[in-house]
Design an enzyme around this catalytic site. Structure first.
Site, PDB file in Angstrom:
ATOM      1  N   ASP A 237       0.844  -1.186   0.000  1.00 15.23           N
ATOM      2  CA  ASP A 237       0.000   0.000   0.000  1.00 15.23           C
ATOM      3  C   ASP A 237       0.888   1.248   0.000  1.00 15.23           C
ATOM      4  OD1 ASP A 237      -2.296  -1.513   0.045  1.00 15.23           O
ATOM      5  OD2 ASP A 237      -2.465  -1.486   2.238  1.00 15.23           O
ATOM      6  N   TYR A 303       4.087  -9.022   7.832  1.00 14.08           N
ATOM      7  CA  TYR A 303       3.740  -7.623   8.063  1.00 14.08           C
ATOM      8  C   TYR A 303       3.902  -7.278   9.537  1.00 14.08           C
ATOM      9  CZ  TYR A 303       1.229  -7.951   3.594  1.00 14.08           C
ATOM     10  OH  TYR A 303       0.891  -8.142   2.285  1.00 14.08           O
ATOM     11  N   TYR A 374      -5.381  -9.489   2.413  1.00 13.53           N
ATOM     12  CA  TYR A 374      -5.468  -8.060   2.720  1.00 13.53           C
ATOM     13  C   TYR A 374      -5.416  -7.866   4.228  1.00 13.53           C
ATOM     14  CZ  TYR A 374      -6.961  -7.344  -2.142  1.00 13.53           C
ATOM     15  OH  TYR A 374      -7.027  -7.295  -3.499  1.00 13.53           O
TER      16      TYR A 374
END
Ligand code: ZN
Ligand code: ZN
Length: 426
Positions: A237, A303, A374
């Site tokens: 992103d 992440y 996501y």
């Protein structure tokens, strides 16, 4: 012995019939027997047959060759024009192609059907090779390459035109994005679509810079190309950093006039110029196929997410819920990307998850996921479109406040050293 004699007679009979049919050049006469004897040029074969047949009393007709319409007479001329086009361009390999006119195609079809031999070489093939040989002799270097030629020439005899396209230069590496707010590639202005308007200060861009624009310029200038494209293995992103060992990508330089560039030195200069924003790891030349390889690989990611809660969350509740999320997550296409992605439900695995409770309204998560999950929606639930979600299981609204990609699984990608190197590049 008699078998040999029959073969020779067959060849001479066919060659005699070709000679009598109409004006024919040595190239076209010879290429009907191209697979006979090694080390001869077709013109030599044609000339030899013509000589023998003349000794037997059969001679050819004067005039322009009815099959190729004199195409072979201009081989040197085309080679010279190709050399002019190649001026100032570094190359090690080349390939010629010719656009045959319908008339030439028709004549060639007639010729090969009427004088059927097992030994013929098609007109296109013979012409492309002959121009290549002449070009190579004039240029003094280069070899023909059927799959990845640095220079591809197209000859159009009817329009009397020749064009060249230059093979892009491809370099594989990894980038790290150290700041938030930068898209991976140039992003056209939403209002004007790239034309330039007041909102984008007439830059045509939604964001002033991108990873692509921070990495590409020195390589583009060094290779003297026309444009540069960054092909990433997925994209983070805009507001997420890309840390760890970085994200694999292939940098493509279109129409490079120079191929003998030093990617290591250019990477160092790029890192100095983009210091604090973007870093590139060692770059290596690769073949065009690596672009597809890099784009199609769905690598596992890790992440780090800073998460905010709208209501208080207990330490133990957080730990329990995060542990329970590990497994299959069903995600309907997030609302934020629904305008550019098909609306469907995907199953992606959350492979591992760890939570650090920082306060009743703040936590840090480390999430190891299958490619394509996501993360923001895994946390927020995206109004029930992602199930299960952190927010849904806690019963408390939760959002990702900050996101970093800390690893793109290295073992999903071939080691740089294993990648095929662009042939001909040192
Ligand atoms: Zn001919
Ligand atoms: Zn604009």
């Amino acid at each position: 012995m008699s078998e040999d004699r029959t073969r020779v007679e067959t060849i001479l009979t066919t060659a005699g019939a070709i000679l009598r049919a109409g004006p024919i050049c040595d190239e076209c006469l010879g290429r009907a027997f191209a697979r006979l004897g090694h080390g001869f040029a077709n013109a030599e074969r044609g000339q030899a047959l013509r000589t023998i047949l003349a000794m037997q009393g059969t001679s050819g007709k004067p005039g322009t060759c009815w099959v190729c319409d004199g195409l072979f007479d201009r081989v040197d001329d085309w080679a010279q024009r190709a050399l002019t086009l190649a001026e100032g361009i570094e190359f090690d390999s080349y390939l010629f192609g010719v656009r045959l006119t319908p008339r030439l195609k028709q004549a060639e079809k007639l010729f090969s059907e009427r004088f059927k031999t097992e030994t013929a070489e098609p007109l296109k093939h013979a012409f492309n090779r002959e121009v290549g040989k002449a070009f190579e002799a004039l240029a003094g270097h280069g070899t023909v390459d059927l799959t990845h030629p640095h220079l591809s020439f197209i000859i159009d005899p009817e329009r009397d035109e020749i064009g060249v396209s230059i093979l892009s230069l491809y370099m594989y590496g990894r980038y790290r994005k150290l700041v938030r707010g930068i898209p991976q590639t140039r992003w056209p202005c939403r209002k004007c679509g790239g034309a330039g308007c007041e909102q984008c200060s007439f830059t045509g861009k939604q964001y002033p810079e991108s990873v692509e624009e921070l990495i590409a310029p020195l390589f583009l200038a060094g290779a003297d190309g026309t444009e540069a494209h960054l092909h990433g293995a997925g994209r983070e992103d805009i507001d997420a950093r890309m840390l760890g060992s970085g994200r694999p990508f292939v940098l493509e330089i279109v129409s490079p006039k120079k191929r003998q560039i030093d990617p290591t030195a250019l990477a160092e200069a790029t890192n100095a110029a983009s210091a604090g924003k973007v870093e590139v790891g060692p770059l290596r030349f690769v073949a065009r196929e690596t672009v597809a390889l890099v784009k199609e690989t769905h690598a596992e990611k890790t992440y780090r997410a800073m998460v905010s809660f709208s209501d208080a969350v207990e330490r133990q509740a957080l730990a329990d819920v995060v542990a329970s999320l590990v497994g299959v997550i069903e995600q309907r296409t997030p609302r934020r990307v629904a305008h550019r992605r098909a609306d469907l439900v995907r199953s992606r695995r959350l492979i591992d998850a760890e939570a650090t409770w920082l306060s009743s309204q703040k936590a840090e998560l480390v999430l190891h996921t299958e490619g394509g999950l996501y993360v923001k929606e895994l946390v927020s639930g995206d109004a029930g479109r992602t199930v299960p979600s952190l927010s849904g299981q806690l019963g408390v609204p939760a959002v990702v406040a900050e996101l970093d990609v800390v690893d793109v699984a290295a073992d999903s990608f071939p080691d740089v050293a294993d990648l095929k190197i662009d042939p001909g590049v040192a």
